[in-house]
Scaffold this motif. Structure first.
Motif, PDB file in Angstrom:
ATOM      1  N   VAL A 124       0.840  -1.206   0.000  1.00 61.20           N
ATOM      2  CA  VAL A 124       0.000   0.000   0.000  1.00 61.20           C
ATOM      3  C   VAL A 124       0.869   1.248   0.000  1.00 61.20           C
ATOM      4  CG1 VAL A 124      -1.616   1.359   1.386  1.00 61.20           C
ATOM      5  CG2 VAL A 124      -2.002  -1.090   1.063  1.00 61.20           C
ATOM      6  N   GLN A 125       1.943   1.231   0.781  1.00 65.48           N
ATOM      7  CA  GLN A 125       2.843   2.385   0.858  1.00 65.48           C
ATOM      8  C   GLN A 125       3.429   2.704  -0.512  1.00 65.48           C
ATOM      9  OE1 GLN A 125       3.090   4.303   3.386  1.00 65.48           O
ATOM     10  NE2 GLN A 125       5.167   4.732   4.044  1.00 65.48           N
ATOM     11  N   ILE A 126       3.894   1.692  -1.219  1.00 66.57           N
ATOM     12  CA  ILE A 126       4.491   1.906  -2.535  1.00 66.57           C
ATOM     13  C   ILE A 126       3.451   2.396  -3.530  1.00 66.57           C
ATOM     14  CG2 ILE A 126       5.577   0.718  -4.494  1.00 66.57           C
ATOM     15  CD1 ILE A 126       7.056  -1.016  -2.433  1.00 66.57           C
ATOM     16  N   LEU A 127       2.249   1.828  -3.476  1.00 68.96           N
ATOM     17  CA  LEU A 127       1.171   2.285  -4.354  1.00 68.96           C
ATOM     18  C   LEU A 127       0.852   3.759  -4.091  1.00 68.96           C
ATOM     19  CD1 LEU A 127      -1.040   1.802  -6.434  1.00 68.96           C
ATOM     20  CD2 LEU A 127      -2.508   0.966  -4.582  1.00 68.96           C
ATOM     21  N   GLU A 128       0.778   4.135  -2.829  1.00 68.57           N
ATOM     22  CA  GLU A 128       0.479   5.528  -2.494  1.00 68.57           C
ATOM     23  C   GLU A 128       1.597   6.464  -2.940  1.00 68.57           C
ATOM     24  OE1 GLU A 128      -0.485   5.638   1.659  1.00 68.57           O
ATOM     25  OE2 GLU A 128      -2.558   4.983   1.310  1.00 68.57           O
TER      26      GLU A 128
END
Length: 323
Positions: free
Chosen positions: A88-92
């Protein structure tokens, strides 16, 4: 444990993410090499009222004179973070990057201004490769199509996480592991593979801007049944940031043939089943070419996928000219 007759080094796990960040700064020259610049200032990116994030840093990659890149860096500890959190962090990060490119450029420019040697390196690269100045260089990198790249630096990479990173994202995500060890005298050793080390080894003779082919070792049965009859090759490990460059695949038939014998144009590259590997489908059946034998250096025989160029393979007399 790392051991020799004089010393015994026991793994020293990171207790906090800040310890990993310190380690990255300690080894950054050896980890990233002379053609990359690591910037670790933490500045929030994202559009006002939208997704906002705080990357751990940026890596400016000037290895390819024709296609410089920037990686958004995330440092994480495997023991502290769930797979879902990291994904999720990388997607954000990607969403924030895409919606605030002007802001990202200004942040990176500001970081470089505070580091004279790094600014000079970018300035020299810009002059040498036809960019008006550093500002225009950053503008060109950040505003080009598909400009977002992610780099995850982690203490331990499990196969499950690697598979998630391959399956969930359409943009490149590179992963580097960094461990540390300590002896009884308090001396520290770091364990890591230099960033994109597989690519670096193959660019001693081939400029990275020329790479368009992956060379794979193949045994006789798999070569005939899959490479020739099924027009594909599977279960290949690839660097995600190199995938857009791969236009061809060449087969190196292992002993007793010990030569590159066929090459095929690549139609698609997809995740292989539910794994951290890939399958390459060919546009049409592989073309038989003039054999490129092993030559004088047995160490040149591919034991795993290697990067080169179709033109270099077609014109080579031995593997010494391919890698």
């Amino acid at each position: 444990m790392l051991w020799n007759k004089e010393n015994k080094y026991i793994e020293l796990p990171y207790e906090r993410e800040s310890e990993l960040e310190d380690a990255v700064n300690e080894v950054k020259d050896a980890l990233f090499g002379p053609t990359r610049i690591y910037l670790d200032d933490k500045k929030k990116i994202g559009k006002k009222g939208g997704t906002n994030n705080l990357p751990d840093g940026y890596l400016i990659d000037l290895t390819n004179s024709q296609d410089p890149n920037i990686f958004v860096v995330e440092n994480d500890l495997s023991s502290h973070q769930h797979l879902k959190h990291i994904a999720v962090q990388i997607l954000e990060f990607s969403l924030s990057f895409e919606t605030s490119k002007v802001k990202v450029k200004n942040i990176i420019k500001e970081m470089l201004h505070k580091r004279k040697p790094e600014w000079s390196k970018c300035e020299e690269f810009a002059k040498k490769n036809g960019y008006e100045n550093v500002d225009y260089l950053l503008e060109s990198i950040i505003h080009k199509k598909d400009s977002f790249n992610a780099l995850l630096i982690i203490d331990e990479l499990g196969e499950e996480l690697e598979t998630v990173l391959i399956s969930k994202f359409k943009f490149p995500v590179e992963v580097t592991t960094l461990k540390r060890f300590k002896n009884q005298n308090g001396e520290i050793l770091y364990d890591f593979q230099p960033f994109l080390n597989e690519v670096t080894e193959d660019t001693e003779k081939v400029d990275i801007s020329e790479i368009d082919t992956i060379v794979v070792p193949a045994r006789e049965d798999g070569f005939k049944e899959v490479f020739l009859n099924e027009n594909c090759w599977f279960a290949i490990r690839l660097n995600s940031s190199m995938i857009p460059k791969i236009k061809y695949i060449a087969a190196y038939q292992v002993a007793p043939i010990s030569a590159i014998t066929h090459i095929a144009e690549v139609k698609t590259i997809e995740q292989w089943k539910d794994t951290n590997k890939y399958i390459l489908h060919f546009t049409e059946p592989a073309e038989k070419i003039k054999k490129v034998p092993l030559g004088n250096s047995k160490g040149k025989a591919p034991q795993s996928p290697r990067y080169s160029s179709r033109e270099r393979i077609i014109n080579a007399n031995t593997l010494d000219s391919v890698f």
